[in-house]
Design a protein around this motif. Structure first.
Motif, PDB file in Angstrom:
ATOM      1  N   LEU A  73       1.050  -1.041  -0.161  1.00 46.26           N
ATOM      2  CA  LEU A  73      -0.022   0.056   0.286  1.00 46.26           C
ATOM      3  C   LEU A  73       1.056   0.949   0.115  1.00 46.26           C
ATOM      4  N   LEU A  74       1.666   1.025   0.936  1.00 47.72           N
ATOM      5  CA  LEU A  74       2.436   2.727   0.787  1.00 47.72           C
ATOM      6  C   LEU A  74       3.355   2.072  -0.021  1.00 47.72           C
ATOM      7  N   GLY A  75       4.045   1.593  -0.244  1.00 45.93           N
ATOM      8  CA  GLY A  75       5.111   1.144  -1.260  1.00 45.93           C
ATOM      9  C   GLY A  75       4.337   2.023  -2.712  1.00 45.93           C
ATOM     10  N   GLY A  76       3.512   0.843  -3.038  1.00 46.28           N
ATOM     11  CA  GLY A  76       2.443   1.979  -4.057  1.00 46.28           C
ATOM     12  C   GLY A  76       1.798   3.611  -4.704  1.00 46.28           C
ATOM     13  N   TYR A  77       2.281   3.774  -3.305  1.00 47.95           N
ATOM     14  CA  TYR A  77       1.842   5.182  -3.420  1.00 47.95           C
ATOM     15  C   TYR A  77       3.062   5.740  -3.672  1.00 47.95           C
TER      16      TYR A  77
END
Length: 99
Positions: free
Chosen positions: A65-69
């Motif tokens: 989630l955070l890495g994708g963003y």
């Protein structure tokens, strides 16, 4: 990864009341969320009995989630595409080449 990034926008808004708008400046908000998540992890041996650490699956999900963003902010600013790295068998961001 675009879907994970979109989920991050919803998660930030719904859980922390933060706005993620895919601008480089929004990465400060992303960092604040990551810091809050880290602070929520149990630190002592005793606290593990009262508040267990996130499972590996939960950590994996939050990392995506955070890495994708983060990756989407970079991709939108610098260009590029998400690709599978055959050597590492992992998804990664391939930046656009300069002309």
């Amino acid at each position: 990864m675009e879907a994970y990034a979109a989920d991050a926008v919803d998660y930030a808004r719904d859980t922390y009341g933060k706005v993620l708008d895919f601008s480089p400046e929004s990465l400060d908000e992303l960092e604040a969320i990551a810091a809050q998540l880290h602070k929520s992890f149990p630190k002592s041996f005793l606290s593990k009995f009262f508040k267990p650490r996130p499972s590996d699956a939960q950590l994996d999900s939050m990392s995506k989630l955070l890495g994708g963003y983060l990756g989407e902010v970079i991709r939108r600013k610098m260009g590029g595409s998400w690709n599978i790295n055959e050597e590492f068998h992992a998804l990664g961001l391939q930046l656009a080449e300069d002309d």
